[in-house]
Design an enzyme around this catalytic site. Sequence first.
Site, mmCIF file in Angstrom:
data_model
loop_
_atom_site.group_PDB
_atom_site.id
_atom_site.type_symbol
_atom_site.label_atom_id
_atom_site.label_comp_id
_atom_site.label_asym_id
_atom_site.label_seq_id
_atom_site.Cartn_x
_atom_site.Cartn_y
_atom_site.Cartn_z
ATOM 1 N N GLU A 46 43.947 -13.097 22.104
ATOM 2 C CA GLU A 46 45.392 -13.142 22.319
ATOM 3 C C GLU A 46 46.024 -13.966 21.198
ATOM 4 O O GLU A 46 45.540 -15.036 20.846
ATOM 5 C CB GLU A 46 45.709 -13.771 23.674
ATOM 6 C CG GLU A 46 47.199 -13.812 23.987
ATOM 7 C CD GLU A 46 47.524 -14.425 25.338
ATOM 8 O OE1 GLU A 46 48.582 -14.086 25.892
ATOM 9 O OE2 GLU A 46 46.711 -15.239 25.839
ATOM 10 N N LYS A 120 51.762 -7.245 27.930
ATOM 11 C CA LYS A 120 51.328 -8.129 29.008
ATOM 12 C C LYS A 120 52.211 -7.964 30.243
ATOM 13 O O LYS A 120 53.437 -8.078 30.172
ATOM 14 C CB LYS A 120 51.366 -9.569 28.512
ATOM 15 C CG LYS A 120 50.704 -10.600 29.396
ATOM 16 C CD LYS A 120 50.680 -11.937 28.662
ATOM 17 C CE LYS A 120 49.887 -12.995 29.391
ATOM 18 N NZ LYS A 120 49.830 -14.249 28.583
ATOM 19 N N CYS A 161 45.239 -11.962 28.999
ATOM 20 C CA CYS A 161 45.206 -13.326 29.511
ATOM 21 C C CYS A 161 45.538 -13.388 31.008
ATOM 22 O O CYS A 161 44.698 -13.088 31.840
ATOM 23 C CB CYS A 161 46.135 -14.215 28.693
ATOM 24 S SG CYS A 161 45.769 -15.985 28.872
#
Length: 283
Positions: A46, A120, A161
């Site tokens: 990331e 995301k 994440c």
Amino acid sequence: MPNVTKFKIGLCQLSVTSDKNINLAHARSSIAGAAKQGASLVVLPEMWNCPYSTDYFENFAEDFDHNKDGSPSFSMLSEVSFSHKITLVGGSMPERRDGQLYNTCCVFGPNGKLKAKHSKLHLFDIDIPGDILFKESDTFAAGDQPTIVDTDVGRIGIGICHDIRFPELAMLYQARGADLICYPGAFNMSTGEMLWELEQRARRLYVATCSPSRDSVGSYTIWGHSTVVGPFGEIIATSSHEETVVMGEIDYSKIQHRREAMPMERQRRPDVYRFVDFQEKKP
């Protein structure tokens, strides 16, 4: 089961600086190193091209859709995936799109072409008094689509994440036939120690996580520990927090072995609870 059932994966745990050109050169070299060791699939962390900090996201953001000539990070990933004939899960980068910023992962095939983008879904907002305060939602807009992509090395689900904290997303990917879920991530020291490995080992598929190294520039200290996990929750390959390339072997036949040994798919109780994939119901 995909045509390729066994292959090597490389996770490039990179040290991220405040100089984008250095980060690009560094990533290029690390990808080449993983490919040289036989990796057919390479994963980046990331925010590998940009410090994980709200102070940097705007200035480092690139337009992947309408200004590829002005997107050196995107262009480099396309070039190296083609030159090394690998599938590349390009970590995540700040993307400028439609007047907003997104935390976006680009997936490239061995022909250098973009196969998928994942923005995301679950933005990382945390406030632990005396420990860490960070609000990703102050800068980024959230994505609104799960991402599953058919590649030369199987069907891959993508998360970034904080997406790993939500088992519903992994269940959706499993229901859609994913063989592997890749999560570029940058957990902090508190959540990393408590949750990083635990979340990966609970997914019942192959999971690959790739983090920046701990000495990276950013708003907080990063946990590191990039890892490959098998369908029984076993650790196949992992690292500490230093910069490195983690190499592991994926063998998809073990997924079927897990399903036969622990037939949880047949043991579900749809008379008691039900999983609904709303995206699949759309025409």
